[in-house]
Design a protein around this motif. Structure first.
Motif, PDB file in Angstrom:
ATOM      1  N   GLU A 417       0.816  -1.214   0.000  1.00 37.75           N
ATOM      2  CA  GLU A 417       0.000   0.000   0.000  1.00 37.75           C
ATOM      3  C   GLU A 417       0.851   1.265   0.000  1.00 37.75           C
ATOM      4  N   ARG A 418       2.014   1.235   0.626  1.00 39.03           N
ATOM      5  CA  ARG A 418       2.878   2.421   0.682  1.00 39.03           C
ATOM      6  C   ARG A 418       4.140   2.246  -0.176  1.00 39.03           C
ATOM      7  N   ARG A 419       4.030   1.402  -1.188  1.00 42.11           N
ATOM      8  CA  ARG A 419       5.194   1.031  -1.987  1.00 42.11           C
ATOM      9  C   ARG A 419       5.868   2.219  -2.673  1.00 42.11           C
ATOM     10  N   ASP A 420       5.101   3.218  -3.065  1.00 41.27           N
ATOM     11  CA  ASP A 420       5.679   4.340  -3.804  1.00 41.27           C
ATOM     12  C   ASP A 420       6.616   5.184  -2.952  1.00 41.27           C
ATOM     13  N   SER A 421       6.515   5.064  -1.630  1.00 35.55           N
ATOM     14  CA  SER A 421       7.349   5.885  -0.739  1.00 35.55           C
ATOM     15  C   SER A 421       8.654   5.204  -0.354  1.00 35.55           C
ATOM     16  N   VAL A 422       8.869   3.970  -0.802  1.00 40.81           N
ATOM     17  CA  VAL A 422      10.051   3.198  -0.408  1.00 40.81           C
ATOM     18  C   VAL A 422      11.216   3.504  -1.350  1.00 40.81           C
ATOM     19  N   SER A 423      12.392   3.706  -0.783  1.00 44.72           N
ATOM     20  CA  SER A 423      13.589   3.972  -1.579  1.00 44.72           C
ATOM     21  C   SER A 423      14.510   2.760  -1.577  1.00 44.72           C
ATOM     22  N   GLY A 424      15.512   2.792  -2.452  1.00 51.93           N
ATOM     23  CA  GLY A 424      16.457   1.692  -2.565  1.00 51.93           C
ATOM     24  C   GLY A 424      17.576   1.781  -1.553  1.00 51.93           C
ATOM     25  N   LEU A 425      18.553   0.851  -1.695  1.00 55.91           N
ATOM     26  CA  LEU A 425      19.666   0.744  -0.762  1.00 55.91           C
ATOM     27  C   LEU A 425      20.983   0.696  -1.522  1.00 55.91           C
ATOM     28  N   GLU A 426      22.057   1.055  -0.819  1.00 52.97           N
ATOM     29  CA  GLU A 426      23.395   0.910  -1.378  1.00 52.97           C
ATOM     30  C   GLU A 426      24.274   0.223  -0.352  1.00 52.97           C
ATOM     31  N   ILE A 427      25.285  -0.515  -0.831  1.00 54.53           N
ATOM     32  CA  ILE A 427      26.171  -1.268   0.050  1.00 54.53           C
ATOM     33  C   ILE A 427      27.220  -0.345   0.658  1.00 54.53           C
ATOM     34  N   VAL A 428      27.382  -0.453   1.965  1.00 53.19           N
ATOM     35  CA  VAL A 428      28.399   0.306   2.690  1.00 53.19           C
ATOM     36  C   VAL A 428      29.658  -0.534   2.865  1.00 53.19           C
ATOM     37  N   SER A 429      29.487  -1.802   3.223  1.00 47.65           N
ATOM     38  CA  SER A 429      30.625  -2.707   3.392  1.00 47.65           C
ATOM     39  C   SER A 429      30.189  -4.113   3.035  1.00 47.65           C
ATOM     40  N   GLU A 430      31.125  -4.916   2.522  1.00 47.35           N
ATOM     41  CA  GLU A 430      30.821  -6.289   2.149  1.00 47.35           C
ATOM     42  C   GLU A 430      32.071  -7.141   2.256  1.00 47.35           C
ATOM     43  N   PRO A 431      31.920  -8.465   2.447  1.00 49.01           N
ATOM     44  CA  PRO A 431      33.083  -9.354   2.562  1.00 49.01           C
ATOM     45  C   PRO A 431      33.739  -9.582   1.206  1.00 49.01           C
ATOM     46  N   PRO A 432      34.968 -10.103   1.183  1.00 48.11           N
ATOM     47  CA  PRO A 432      35.663 -10.330  -0.093  1.00 48.11           C
ATOM     48  C   PRO A 432      34.949 -11.329  -1.000  1.00 48.11           C
ATOM     49  N   MET A 433      34.306 -12.353  -0.429  1.00 49.52           N
ATOM     50  CA  MET A 433      33.649 -13.378  -1.238  1.00 49.52           C
ATOM     51  C   MET A 433      32.212 -12.943  -1.531  1.00 49.52           C
ATOM     52  N   LYS A 434      31.977 -12.443  -2.734  1.00 46.96           N
ATOM     53  CA  LYS A 434      30.670 -11.876  -3.065  1.00 46.96           C
ATOM     54  C   LYS A 434      29.554 -12.912  -3.018  1.00 46.96           C
ATOM     55  N   GLU A 435      29.897 -14.201  -3.252  1.00 47.74           N
ATOM     56  CA  GLU A 435      28.860 -15.239  -3.225  1.00 47.74           C
ATOM     57  C   GLU A 435      28.182 -15.334  -1.858  1.00 47.74           C
ATOM     58  N   LEU A 436      28.841 -14.827  -0.831  1.00 49.99           N
ATOM     59  CA  LEU A 436      28.298 -14.915   0.531  1.00 49.99           C
ATOM     60  C   LEU A 436      28.044 -13.538   1.143  1.00 49.99           C
ATOM     61  N   ARG A 437      27.994 -12.503   0.320  1.00 52.69           N
ATOM     62  CA  ARG A 437      27.938 -11.157   0.890  1.00 52.69           C
ATOM     63  C   ARG A 437      26.645 -10.867   1.633  1.00 52.69           C
ATOM     64  N   HIS A 438      25.541 -11.512   1.214  1.00 52.49           N
ATOM     65  CA  HIS A 438      24.250 -11.178   1.824  1.00 52.49           C
ATOM     66  C   HIS A 438      24.170 -11.594   3.290  1.00 52.49           C
ATOM     67  N   PHE A 439      25.075 -12.476   3.740  1.00 53.00           N
ATOM     68  CA  PHE A 439      25.054 -12.891   5.140  1.00 53.00           C
ATOM     69  C   PHE A 439      25.566 -11.796   6.081  1.00 53.00           C
ATOM     70  N   SER A 440      26.454 -10.926   5.598  1.00 53.23           N
ATOM     71  CA  SER A 440      27.088  -9.993   6.524  1.00 53.23           C
ATOM     72  C   SER A 440      27.275  -8.570   6.012  1.00 53.23           C
ATOM     73  N   ALA A 441      27.015  -8.305   4.741  1.00 51.02           N
ATOM     74  CA  ALA A 441      27.187  -6.953   4.203  1.00 51.02           C
ATOM     75  C   ALA A 441      26.267  -5.973   4.932  1.00 51.02           C
ATOM     76  N   GLU A 442      26.671  -4.709   4.955  1.00 53.39           N
ATOM     77  CA  GLU A 442      25.830  -3.655   5.524  1.00 53.39           C
ATOM     78  C   GLU A 442      25.471  -2.648   4.450  1.00 53.39           C
ATOM     79  N   LEU A 443      24.269  -2.085   4.562  1.00 51.26           N
ATOM     80  CA  LEU A 443      23.744  -1.171   3.554  1.00 51.26           C
ATOM     81  C   LEU A 443      23.201   0.080   4.235  1.00 51.26           C
ATOM     82  N   ARG A 444      22.770   1.027   3.396  1.00 50.00           N
ATOM     83  CA  ARG A 444      22.082   2.224   3.889  1.00 50.00           C
ATOM     84  C   ARG A 444      21.108   2.685   2.814  1.00 50.00           C
ATOM     85  N   PRO A 445      20.085   3.429   3.229  1.00 47.72           N
ATOM     86  CA  PRO A 445      19.125   3.929   2.240  1.00 47.72           C
ATOM     87  C   PRO A 445      19.783   4.909   1.271  1.00 47.72           C
TER      88      PRO A 445
END
Length: 446
Positions: A417-445
């Motif tokens: 219902e409020r989808r139009d107000s949602v913004s995307g994200l960008e990665i701030v830090s991530e591990p060297p192995m990109k295949e596993l980055r979603h487990f520990s990477a940090e992001l920000r709006p």
């Protein structure tokens, strides 16, 4: 209709909206970093998060904690033989331990491994061995809504394209994942399993089955494939696994336990090599990093997983949640798979470009809206693979009830219902192995 009643309960808590906002920021907009006490309904994974049966708890009291020659291991061997038809078993602490043991044994630098679709840890273990993982999903696998019953199948023509490009000698292993987790938990047909087996044999490759959800896949074959309507889940499961040379298993899925896994195979020489590698990484070959009580529970869980009443209840609850979302006209992948409901994040946020991770944005908004934790399985989790932006809501086994499903549906609808107000994200830090980055990477709006 559910086949279970509650015998133990656990209190859960929904933090206030303000606290949920603070939690997201503190977690770096990565829900893996959230404390479980602050999650109201946890759909991050169905791996090891389910509820064990009274029979499994009783079996734990019989655990033989011997370092070597444990009778609990003999019970597991018997269960694997009876349920899965494999003679040799190497226990591990969980599925990725089994992947390390088997793929570390079979692969070397420069090898190529085709699969219907590799999941994250599978892809990472193959990459860690210096090999290349290649996905061979059927066309239409990522159509968000279609009537195709087996969208998890392996495309044999694509497999032959891999052979033509790299040569037979570069492909020592062919993998088939049942059900196909990365393709929205979609099942694989028995006909396709046979075809992949024949393909692997023709190029002299070891046919490995990722059997984490083998019982759920057997149920879909029973329900959707001609000639199997009157076959039992147990018989179908044994047949589908009979075509494989070896398998990796996370007991945290269709062995219904909170920890554990194993490699199983038919060849004595492969068994000996995996056994020796397991001693190095997992522990002696009759305990594999597990307590005897965990092995007992896994043996019992394997037998429960292939009963009609269990699988019907399990898959039925997933389909129930998918129905609630579909009835509300929300962007959901259909037909539902066996273990999870998948949301189409691009259908929620067409205004968010892919480089700003609309799937991860949806994951964060589900927590913000209703304390529901899911997981992104799109460009954030699988960089460079050109997959659709899916968010998986994985239901733990025998854990939640109808009221929880209704809260999940209300939460998803609230975000939409409020989808139009949602913004995307960008990665701030991530591990060297990109295949596993979603487990520990940090992001920000953004």
């Amino acid at each position: 209709m559910t086949a279970y009643k509650s015998k133990m309960v656990e209190r859960i808590h929904l933090p206030s909206r303000e606290v949920r906002d603070e939690n997201l920021e503190a977690a770096g907009y990565n829900v893996f970093n959230l404390p479980s006490k602050d999650v109201y309904i946890d759909l991050l994974t169905d791996s090891g998060t389910g509820t064990m049966s009274a029979e499994q708890w009783a079996a734990m009291m019989l655990g033989d904690e011997a370092y070597a020659g444990s009778s609990s291991f003999e019970n597991l061997k018997d269960a694997v033989s009876d349920v899965m038809g494999m003679e040799y078993v190497v226990p591990t602490h969980q599925g990725r331990g089994a992947e390390n043991v088997l793929y570390g044994t079979l692969l070397e630098e420069g090898d190529v491994v085709p699969n219907n679709t590799h999941f994250d840890t599978t892809r990472a273990h193959i990459a860690n061995a210096g090999a290349e993982a290649v996905d061979c999903p059927v066309s239409g696998a990522m159509e968000m809504q279609s009537d195709e019953p087996f969208k998890g199948n392996f495309d044999i023509e694509k497999g032959w394209d891999v052979v033509e490009e790299h040569g037979e000698d570069a492909i020592p292993v062919v993998v088939l994942t049942i059900t196909n987790n990365s393709t929205a938990g979609q099942p694989v047909s028995m006909a396709n399993i046979r075809a992949v087996s024949e393909f692997a044999a023709e190029i002299d490759a070891t046919f490995v089955m990722d059997a984490c959800r083998f019982a759920e896949n057997a149920y879909f074959i029973q329900q959707r494939e001609e000639d199997y309507e009157h076959h039992s889940i147990a018989d179908i499961a044994r047949e589908e696994l009979s075509y494989a040379d070896a398998l990796v298993m996370s007991g945290k899925k269709d062995a219904l336990v909170n920890i554990g896994g194993f490699v199983a195979c038919r060849d004595a020489d492969l068994f000996e090599h995996t056994r020796q590698r397991a001693i190095l990484y997992e522990g002696f070959s009759t305990y594999g990093g597990l307590a005897g009580r965990d092995i007992e529970a896994m043996a019992q869980g394997l037998r429960e997983a292939v009963t009609q009443e269990y699988v019907e209840s399990r898959v039925g609850q997933v389909q129930e949640l998918a129905g609630l979302l579909d009835d509300a006209n929300l962007p959901v992948y259909l037909p539902a798979g066996g273990h999870a409901v998948y949301l189409d994040a691009e259908g929620f946020f067409p205004h968010i470009p892919l480089e700003e991770f609309p799937g991860q944005a949806l994951v964060c908004e589900l927590y913000r809206e209703g304390g529901v934790r899911g997981v992104e399985l799109g460009s954030f989790a699988f960089p460079g693979t050109n997959r659709p932006e899916l968010v998986r809501l994985a239901l733990p086994r025998r854990t939640y009830n109808r009221e929880h499903l209704e809260h999940i549906a209300e939460t998803v609808a609230g975000v939409y219902e409020r989808r139009d107000s949602v913004s995307g994200l960008e990665i701030v830090s991530e591990p060297p192995m990109k295949e596993l980055r979603h487990f520990s990477a940090e992001l920000r709006p953004v």
